[in-house]
Write an enzyme that holds these catalytic residues in place. Structure first.
Site, PDB file in Angstrom:
ATOM      1  N   ASP A  11     -23.257  -5.775 -33.279  1.00  0.00           N
ATOM      2  CA  ASP A  11     -21.945  -5.606 -33.902  1.00  0.00           C
ATOM      3  C   ASP A  11     -20.923  -6.085 -32.863  1.00  0.00           C
ATOM      4  OD1 ASP A  11     -19.763  -4.325 -35.466  1.00  0.00           O
ATOM      5  OD2 ASP A  11     -19.772  -2.921 -33.788  1.00  0.00           O
ATOM      6  N   ASP A  13     -16.810  -5.307 -32.889  1.00  0.00           N
ATOM      7  CA  ASP A  13     -15.723  -4.369 -32.544  1.00  0.00           C
ATOM      8  C   ASP A  13     -16.276  -2.970 -32.242  1.00  0.00           C
ATOM      9  OD1 ASP A  13     -14.126  -6.208 -35.003  1.00  0.00           O
ATOM     10  OD2 ASP A  13     -13.434  -6.168 -32.938  1.00  0.00           O
ATOM     11  N   GLU A  20     -10.526  -2.295 -30.604  1.00  0.00           N
ATOM     12  CA  GLU A  20      -9.704  -1.723 -31.670  1.00  0.00           C
ATOM     13  C   GLU A  20      -8.262  -1.413 -31.257  1.00  0.00           C
ATOM     14  OE1 GLU A  20     -10.187  -1.947 -34.683  1.00  0.00           O
ATOM     15  OE2 GLU A  20     -12.346  -2.115 -34.949  1.00  0.00           O
ATOM     16  N   LYS A  55      -8.131  -6.154 -44.121  1.00  0.00           N
ATOM     17  CA  LYS A  55      -7.435  -6.274 -45.414  1.00  0.00           C
ATOM     18  C   LYS A  55      -7.663  -5.021 -46.260  1.00  0.00           C
ATOM     19  CE  LYS A  55      -7.856 -11.311 -45.666  1.00  0.00           C
ATOM     20  NZ  LYS A  55      -8.695 -12.372 -46.242  1.00  0.00           N
ATOM     21  N   GLU A  56      -8.915  -4.573 -46.286  1.00  0.00           N
ATOM     22  CA  GLU A  56      -9.239  -3.365 -47.053  1.00  0.00           C
ATOM     23  C   GLU A  56      -8.504  -2.166 -46.483  1.00  0.00           C
ATOM     24  OE1 GLU A  56     -11.256  -5.569 -45.828  1.00  0.00           O
ATOM     25  OE2 GLU A  56     -12.525  -6.341 -47.439  1.00  0.00           O
ATOM     26  N   ARG A  57      -8.355  -2.155 -45.157  1.00  0.00           N
ATOM     27  CA  ARG A  57      -7.692  -1.021 -44.475  1.00  0.00           C
ATOM     28  C   ARG A  57      -6.213  -0.998 -44.882  1.00  0.00           C
ATOM     29  NH1 ARG A  57      -9.478  -2.094 -38.970  1.00  0.00           N
ATOM     30  NH2 ARG A  57     -11.470  -1.594 -39.904  1.00  0.00           N
ATOM     31  N   HIS A  83      -2.407 -10.292 -42.787  1.00  0.00           N
ATOM     32  CA  HIS A  83      -3.676 -10.370 -42.067  1.00  0.00           C
ATOM     33  C   HIS A  83      -3.785 -11.669 -41.263  1.00  0.00           C
ATOM     34  CE1 HIS A  83      -8.101 -10.072 -41.420  1.00  0.00           C
ATOM     35  NE2 HIS A  83      -7.705  -8.844 -41.158  1.00  0.00           N
TER      36      HIS A  83
HETATM   37  C1  XBP Z   1     -14.694  -3.625 -37.174  1.00  0.00           C
HETATM   38  C2  XBP Z   1     -13.822  -3.712 -38.349  1.00  0.00           C
HETATM   39  C3  XBP Z   1     -12.810  -4.812 -38.413  1.00  0.00           C
HETATM   40  C4  XBP Z   1     -11.770  -4.651 -37.304  1.00  0.00           C
HETATM   41  C5  XBP Z   1     -10.499  -5.412 -37.627  1.00  0.00           C
HETATM   42  O1  XBP Z   1     -15.621  -4.684 -37.303  1.00  0.00           O
HETATM   43  O2  XBP Z   1     -13.968  -2.918 -39.255  1.00  0.00           O
HETATM   44  O3  XBP Z   1     -12.177  -4.696 -39.671  1.00  0.00           O
HETATM   45  O4  XBP Z   1     -11.397  -3.273 -37.228  1.00  0.00           O
HETATM   46  O5  XBP Z   1     -10.809  -6.778 -37.818  1.00  0.00           O
HETATM   47  P1  XBP Z   1     -17.132  -4.554 -36.665  1.00  0.00           P
HETATM   48  P2  XBP Z   1     -10.256  -7.532 -39.143  1.00  0.00           P
HETATM   49  O6  XBP Z   1     -17.250  -3.185 -36.019  1.00  0.00           O
HETATM   50  O7  XBP Z   1     -18.078  -4.708 -37.856  1.00  0.00           O
HETATM   51  O8  XBP Z   1     -17.249  -5.667 -35.676  1.00  0.00           O
HETATM   52  O9  XBP Z   1      -8.783  -7.209 -39.244  1.00  0.00           O
HETATM   53  O10 XBP Z   1     -10.540  -8.976 -38.883  1.00  0.00           O
HETATM   54  O11 XBP Z   1     -11.053  -6.949 -40.277  1.00  0.00           O
HETATM   55 MG    MG Z   2     -18.078  -1.902 -34.791  1.00  0.00          MG
END
Ligand code: XBP
Ligand code: MG
Length: 234
Positions: A11, A13, A20, A55-57, A83
């Site tokens: 993964d 993030d 984050e 986007k969903e957030r 976004h």
């Molecule tokens: C983490 C997420 C992402 C990031 C924000 O991704 O949920 O949405 O928080 O990035 P992961 P975007 O842990 O699966 O790597 O704004 O591009 O969604």
């Molecule tokens: Mg993650």
């Protein structure tokens, strides 16, 4: 039944790097630039991270706190513009090296590459964000590490849906039991599990949960393990 370990699937993030806070700052700057009176402080953002996908957030936050704005038929275009701006701001932040790899990541990558394992990425974020992070946190070397990079551009249905992990398996042409996923969040653990992939957790303060049902092991970070130890857990 576990097959010989052939690939690690990371993964991004919260796992490869603690990104984050940079995402949060980029969201808030994008809101300001577009004149949207939203401000996500740290406690609120941590709660919003239960929703995968920026986007969903934003949509979920808008529905809960700003329904009039969300009902406006211009919101879809606004969300897309927000976004895009946020992604531009975030990539600028991380491409310069603002966010390092988490402890133990580089060592594990080197152990895996030395053992001939294949490496992949399965993330909810965008390809642009992954590329910027690899540029900034690995001086570009990371682009050569990962044979497959599956992101929201390829798999729009976000974790905990298994879509992105199934895509990685398809592109690696590997069985789920020949792989091991490394995640930070409950959504990520569930996505890997639903794809049939054994998964371990490296906890992040942004997504920490009291438990991670189904994870083989929960680490504070990857300095607590090694490739041979991970293999022994399967
Ligand atoms: C983490 C997420 C992402 C990031 C924000 O991704 O949920 O949405 O928080 O990035 P992961 P975007 O842990 O699966 O790597 O704004 O591009 O969604
Ligand atoms: Mg993650």
């Amino acid at each position: 039944m576990a097959l010989p370990l052939a690939a690690l699937i990371f993964d991004v993030d919260g796992t490869l790097a603690e990104t984050e806070e940079a995402h949060r700052l980029a969201f808030n700057q994008a809101f300001q630039r577009h004149g949207v009176p939203w401000e996500w402080d740290l406690p609120l953002y941590k709660s919003l991270l239960a929703i995968s996908g920026g986007k969903e957030r934003m949509r979920a936050y808008g529905a809960a706190t700003d329904p009039t704005r969300l009902a406006d038929d211009r919101f879809v275009a606004l969300a897309s513009a927000l976004h895009q701006t946020k992604t531009e701001l975030y990539t600028q932040m991380v491409a310069q090296g603002g966010v390092p790899l988490r402890p133990g990541v580089l060592d594990l990558v080197e152990q895996a590459r030395g053992a001939g394992l294949r490496l992949a990425i399965a993330t909810t974020t965008t390809r642009a964000n992954v590329n910027a992070l690899l540029d900034g946190a690995t001086h570009g070397a990371g682009h050569a590490w990962f044979e497959v990079v599956a992101c929201s551009d390829d798999a729009p249905v976000k974790k905990p849906d298994p879509q992105v992990y199934r895509l990685v398996l398809e592109r690696l042409t590997l069985a789920a039991q020949a792989c091991l996923a490394i995640e930070d969040s409950l959504n990520g653990v569930m996505a890997a599990q639903r794809a049939g992939i054994p998964v371990v957790v490296t906890k992040s303060p942004f997504t920490e949960s009291p438990a991670y049902p189904g994870a083989l092991r929960v680490f504070s970070d990857l300095t607590e393990t090694s490739l041979s130890h991970l293999d022994s857990l399967r």
